[in-house]
Scaffold this active site. Structure first.
Site, PDB file in Angstrom:
ATOM      1  N   ALA A 261      24.738  67.594  58.129  1.00  0.00           N
ATOM      2  CA  ALA A 261      24.285  67.944  56.598  1.00  0.00           C
ATOM      3  C   ALA A 261      25.258  68.984  56.290  1.00  0.00           C
ATOM      4  CB  ALA A 261      22.842  68.162  56.824  1.00  0.00           C
ATOM      5  N   CYS A 262      25.410  69.016  54.720  1.00  0.00           N
ATOM      6  CA  CYS A 262      26.176  70.020  54.429  1.00  0.00           C
ATOM      7  C   CYS A 262      25.820  71.490  54.636  1.00  0.00           C
ATOM      8  CB  CYS A 262      26.463  69.884  52.681  1.00  0.00           C
ATOM      9  SG  CYS A 262      24.798  70.884  51.851  1.00  0.00           S
ATOM     10  N   LEU A 263      26.883  72.157  54.931  1.00  0.00           N
ATOM     11  CA  LEU A 263      26.584  73.587  55.113  1.00  0.00           C
ATOM     12  C   LEU A 263      25.828  74.424  54.349  1.00  0.00           C
ATOM     13  CD1 LEU A 263      30.223  74.351  56.102  1.00  0.00           C
ATOM     14  CD2 LEU A 263      28.209  73.598  57.776  1.00  0.00           C
ATOM     15  N   SER A 264      25.367  73.863  53.408  1.00  0.00           N
ATOM     16  CA  SER A 264      24.434  74.772  52.176  1.00  0.00           C
ATOM     17  C   SER A 264      23.107  74.535  52.969  1.00  0.00           C
ATOM     18  CB  SER A 264      24.423  74.132  51.003  1.00  0.00           C
ATOM     19  OG  SER A 264      25.668  74.441  50.214  1.00  0.00           O
ATOM     20  N   SER A 265      22.776  73.571  53.744  1.00  0.00           N
ATOM     21  CA  SER A 265      21.499  73.248  54.152  1.00  0.00           C
ATOM     22  C   SER A 265      21.131  74.346  55.327  1.00  0.00           C
ATOM     23  CB  SER A 265      21.401  72.106  54.722  1.00  0.00           C
ATOM     24  OG  SER A 265      22.124  71.893  56.158  1.00  0.00           O
TER      25      SER A 265
END
Length: 273
Positions: free
Chosen positions: A174-178
């Site tokens: 999942a994108c690193l923002s998660s």
């Protein structure tokens, strides 16, 4: 309905779309969706991959290699989420802001390429988690053929293996923002820290990793079956030293182990969730 019936339903649905732009991250789901779409529609398929600070270079390279290996048309765009108003503040609807910006760009690409539809790779299991990005998908008229065919993650892995896709056992991403608790500011530097920490664990041979950002603390999630490896005193010292060099003061192992959506676990106490 078994997974083979679901696969036929998927193919039938994609065939009815006639031409598609596929939101393609290079992960298990979008790779499977892209290959099935290409098998059904051939040159009427374009893969679209977005590059940003939330998307590790290793994921980008693997997406490019996958599309090239099958001769699938592939377009790469810049979609920098940190430039979207409010995104870096990491609100609960962060994923909505991201997907709205991303799919608006992909729709523009599809229109210019005379492609009739845009499709994305969320699966049936995704409905069980808090995913505000799916609201943007719905609002923009993006099709989700895997969800519509009721295909689960495990079924997608099995079918991918049978199709010979090397992504069949690729770790979930999942994108690193998660990796940030809601309300924790997201910055390029902090994203870099997470990316470097996760890459280091992958280079050590850990298969499925998440490094969650909690200020000075890096909370490591790995599969329970790999706990013994990480808790080897030599390995723990290597990790601790490297994480300090990256910028973390402390490194901690999450005793519950790896799971998707762990940053959503406290949301049941928040109003409107």
């Amino acid at each position: 309905m078994d997974m083979y019936e679901k696969l036929e339903s998927l193919k039938s649905n994609i065939r009815s779309l006639e031409s598609v732009a596929v939101a393609f991250s290079g992960g298990v789901d979008s790779s499977f969706l892209l290959k099935v779409a290409y098998d059904v529609l051939g040159e009427n398929v374009v893969a679209v991959t977005a590059r940003s600070s939330t998307y590790p270079e290793r994921e980008y390279r693997e997406a490019v290699e996958f599309a090239e290996s099958y001769g699938i048309r592939h377009q790469v765009i810049v979609s920098e989420e940190l430039e979207v108003e409010g995104f870096s503040d990491n609100p609960i609807n962060r994923c909505y802001l991201c997907k709205n910006e991303l799919f608006t760009k992909i729709k523009d690409i599809a229109q210019k390429a005379n492609l009739k539809n845009v499709i994305e790779g969320s699966n049936y299991d995704d409905l069980a988690d808090f995913r505000p990005g799916l609201a943007a998908v719905s609002e923009l008229g993006i099709a989700s053929p895997l969800r519509e065919a009721l295909l689960t993650k495990e079924e997608i892995r099995v079918l991918s293996k049978e199709m010979g896709l090397k992504t069949w056992d690729k770790p979930s991403f999942a994108c690193l923002s998660s990796r940030f608790p809601y309300g924790e500011k997201i910055t390029v530097e902090r994203l870099r820290m997470i990316d470097q920490a996760e890459q280091f664990l992958l280079d050590l041979g850990f298969k499925q990793v998440r490094v969650r950002y909690h200020g000075d603390i890096a909370r490591i999630e790995i599969h329970e079956k790999e706990f013994a490896k990480l808790l080897n005193p030599e390995i723990t010292q290597i990790i601790y030293t490297q994480f300090q060099q990256i910028g973390f003061l402390y490194a901690a192992l999450d005793l519950k182990g790896y799971r998707t959506g762990s940053m959503n676990e406290g949301l049941h106490n928040k109003p409107g969730i």
